[in-house]
Write an enzyme that holds these catalytic residues in place. Structure first.
Site, PDB file in Angstrom:
ATOM      1  N   LYS A  55      37.767  -4.799  25.933  1.00  0.00           N
ATOM      2  CA  LYS A  55      38.736  -3.471  26.106  1.00  0.00           C
ATOM      3  C   LYS A  55      38.950  -3.076  24.769  1.00  0.00           C
ATOM      4  CE  LYS A  55      41.534  -6.031  27.910  1.00  0.00           C
ATOM      5  NZ  LYS A  55      42.662  -6.887  28.626  1.00  0.00           N
TER       6      LYS A  55
ATOM      7  N   GLY B  31      51.830  -4.546  29.488  1.00  0.00           N
ATOM      8  CA  GLY B  31      51.229  -4.939  30.775  1.00  0.00           C
ATOM      9  C   GLY B  31      50.090  -4.300  31.087  1.00  0.00           C
ATOM     10  N   THR B  32      49.444  -3.354  30.115  1.00  0.00           N
ATOM     11  CA  THR B  32      48.123  -2.670  30.545  1.00  0.00           C
ATOM     12  C   THR B  32      46.844  -3.451  30.907  1.00  0.00           C
ATOM     13  OG1 THR B  32      47.816  -2.473  27.965  1.00  0.00           O
ATOM     14  CG2 THR B  32      48.469  -0.417  29.102  1.00  0.00           C
ATOM     15  N   GLY B  33      46.942  -4.846  29.834  1.00  0.00           N
ATOM     16  CA  GLY B  33      45.624  -5.605  30.022  1.00  0.00           C
ATOM     17  C   GLY B  33      45.997  -6.397  31.638  1.00  0.00           C
TER      18      GLY B  33
ATOM     19  N   THR C 210      52.978   0.871  27.084  1.00  0.00           N
ATOM     20  CA  THR C 210      51.676   0.226  27.334  1.00  0.00           C
ATOM     21  C   THR C 210      51.795  -1.255  27.715  1.00  0.00           C
ATOM     22  OG1 THR C 210      51.470  -0.024  25.097  1.00  0.00           O
ATOM     23  CG2 THR C 210      50.089   1.967  26.144  1.00  0.00           C
TER      24      THR C 210
HETATM   25  N1  ATP Z   1      46.629   4.428  24.813  1.00  0.00           N
HETATM   26  C1  ATP Z   1      45.773   4.369  25.739  1.00  0.00           C
HETATM   27  N2  ATP Z   1      45.279   5.342  26.395  1.00  0.00           N
HETATM   28  C2  ATP Z   1      44.329   5.193  27.326  1.00  0.00           C
HETATM   29  N3  ATP Z   1      43.979   3.968  27.839  1.00  0.00           N
HETATM   30  C3  ATP Z   1      44.044   2.827  27.160  1.00  0.00           C
HETATM   31  C4  ATP Z   1      45.237   3.091  26.253  1.00  0.00           C
HETATM   32  N4  ATP Z   1      45.718   1.528  25.790  1.00  0.00           N
HETATM   33  C5  ATP Z   1      44.982   0.830  26.556  1.00  0.00           C
HETATM   34  N5  ATP Z   1      44.085   1.793  27.446  1.00  0.00           N
HETATM   35  C6  ATP Z   1      43.137   1.097  28.407  1.00  0.00           C
HETATM   36  O1  ATP Z   1      43.974   0.149  29.317  1.00  0.00           O
HETATM   37  C7  ATP Z   1      43.130  -0.982  29.414  1.00  0.00           C
HETATM   38  C8  ATP Z   1      43.731  -2.297  28.921  1.00  0.00           C
HETATM   39  O2  ATP Z   1      43.418  -2.194  27.527  1.00  0.00           O
HETATM   40  P1  ATP Z   1      44.218  -3.126  26.333  1.00  0.00           P
HETATM   41  O3  ATP Z   1      43.250  -3.145  25.170  1.00  0.00           O
HETATM   42  O4  ATP Z   1      45.572  -2.294  26.177  1.00  0.00           O
HETATM   43  O5  ATP Z   1      44.906  -4.263  26.950  1.00  0.00           O
HETATM   44  P2  ATP Z   1      45.520  -5.458  26.471  1.00  0.00           P
HETATM   45  O6  ATP Z   1      45.703  -5.365  25.027  1.00  0.00           O
HETATM   46  O7  ATP Z   1      45.005  -6.668  26.996  1.00  0.00           O
HETATM   47  O8  ATP Z   1      46.940  -5.481  27.046  1.00  0.00           O
HETATM   48  P3  ATP Z   1      48.207  -6.438  27.084  1.00  0.00           P
HETATM   49  O9  ATP Z   1      49.099  -5.549  26.363  1.00  0.00           O
HETATM   50  O10 ATP Z   1      48.678  -6.211  28.290  1.00  0.00           O
HETATM   51  O11 ATP Z   1      48.008  -7.712  26.360  1.00  0.00           O
HETATM   52  C9  ATP Z   1      41.743  -0.749  28.849  1.00  0.00           C
HETATM   53  O12 ATP Z   1      40.867   0.025  30.015  1.00  0.00           O
HETATM   54  C10 ATP Z   1      42.047   0.183  27.713  1.00  0.00           C
HETATM   55  O13 ATP Z   1      41.054   1.090  27.370  1.00  0.00           O
HETATM   56  C1  HMH Z   2      54.119 -13.305  31.360  1.00  0.00           C
HETATM   57  C2  HMH Z   2      53.286 -12.446  30.513  1.00  0.00           C
HETATM   58  N1  HMH Z   2      51.826 -12.204  30.636  1.00  0.00           N
HETATM   59  C3  HMH Z   2      51.206 -11.407  29.898  1.00  0.00           C
HETATM   60  C4  HMH Z   2      51.717 -10.529  28.849  1.00  0.00           C
HETATM   61  C5  HMH Z   2      50.780  -9.821  28.351  1.00  0.00           C
HETATM   62  O1  HMH Z   2      50.994  -8.488  28.461  1.00  0.00           O
HETATM   63  C6  HMH Z   2      53.144 -10.575  28.795  1.00  0.00           C
HETATM   64  N2  HMH Z   2      53.625  -9.736  28.014  1.00  0.00           N
HETATM   65  N3  HMH Z   2      53.841 -11.530  29.535  1.00  0.00           N
END
Ligand code: ATP
Ligand code: HMH
Length: 264
Positions: free
Chosen positions: A174, A207-209, A205
């Protein structure tokens, strides 16, 4: 019968990430959600205050109770915390011959808190990645797993291929952590697929992942193909970020109801 999905992950008291994000996403995507908690976190949009790990026997019993009675069509793993948890979860997934597994290799929360011990990345590689239908690292996570720097889209493509070489059926790297528009790169063992996105300027953002991987899990549980599932998840997370709820003083949660696409 309604599709069933199990999330094996940590609890986020703030409701935006972890099992809460997973269960909300499963519900909105018309999938019956179940959970096995690996840890309880005291956290909000400003950060993680504390982490209370769940004993291994209790994690095992939760998985056992759910799979032997209700059954599962797909499983997602999120925050694992330690190597013994990863080893246990991998053993249970093998024992029950789980066919659809989405591995979100959660390592660090948005605020910087460590959600996976340093020595546990190796267990991810040896135990969980070989069982994965798809692994969904962000760039820093892929860098830790592969022990290499990822600086370009070409590096992301090579990383996705290397993750498949480690035994995952597919990998999506990602691009949320790169400057500029976030593009995600999927490799399914045969082809490379590019999922371009437009960067939404927002602090919401959290919890996006988790939400993205949960949507992939829900779509797989319903029997959709991998590429269809990722397409839906990309549209789902984009809408969820765009229509944020304005909650909290830090990295606020996304809007799990925002996506208006079809139910498949
Ligand atoms: N600001 C943004 N605008 C549009 N899309 C985004 C944005 N930030 C993340 N994404 C998309 O959201 C999805 C999750 O990606 P991201 O890289 O944020 O995950 P992550 O870092 O694992 O998240 P987490 O904070 O939950 O660990 C991907 O499809 C990414 O392209
Ligand atoms: C419990 C939990 N899982 C995953 C993440 C990653 O976003 C978080 N902040 N908290």
């Amino acid at each position: 019968m309604i599709a069933r999905a199990l999330t094996i992950a940590g609890s986020d008291s703030g409701g935006g990430a972890g099992i809460q994000a997973d269960l909300k996403t499963f519900t909105v995507r018309n999938v019956f959600g179940m959970s096995a908690l690996t840890a309880i976190t005291a956290q909000n949009t400003l950060g993680v205050e504390d982490i209370h790990p769940i004993p291994l026997e209790m994690i095992e019993k939760q998985i056992e109770m759910v799979i032997t009675d209700l059954g599962v069509d797909a499983v997602k793993t999120g925050m694992m915390g330690t190597a013994p948890v990863i080893e246990l979860v991998a053993r249970k997934l093998k024992e029950h011959s789980v066919k659809q597994l989405v591995v979100d290799p959660v390592m660090i929360a948005k605020g910087g808190a460590k959600l996976l011990e340093n020595d546990a990345a190796h267990a991810l590689v040896t135990e969980l990645i070989p069982l994965a239908t798809i692994i969904t690292p962000n760039i820093p996570e892929a860098e830790v797993i592969l022990e290499r720097k990822i600086q370009t889209v070409a590096d992301m493509t090579e990383a996705a291929k290397a993750l498949v070489e480690l035994g995952a059926k597919a990998a999506i790297v990602k691009g949320g952590h790169f400057e500029g528009d976030p593009t995600d790169i999927l490799y399914d063992g045969t082809e490379i697929y590019t999922f371009p996105g437009k960067r939404i300027e927002t602090r919401h953002t959290h919890g996006t992942g988790c939400t993205f991987a949960a949507c992939i899990t829900a779509e797989l549980a319903k029997g959709n193909s991998l590429v269809e599932s990722v397409e839906t998840a990309k549209a789902y997370i984009t809408a969820a970020i765009k229509e944020e709820l304005g909650l909290g003083q830090g990295h606020g949660p996304t809007n799990h109801w925002a996506y208006q696409g079809e139910q498949s």
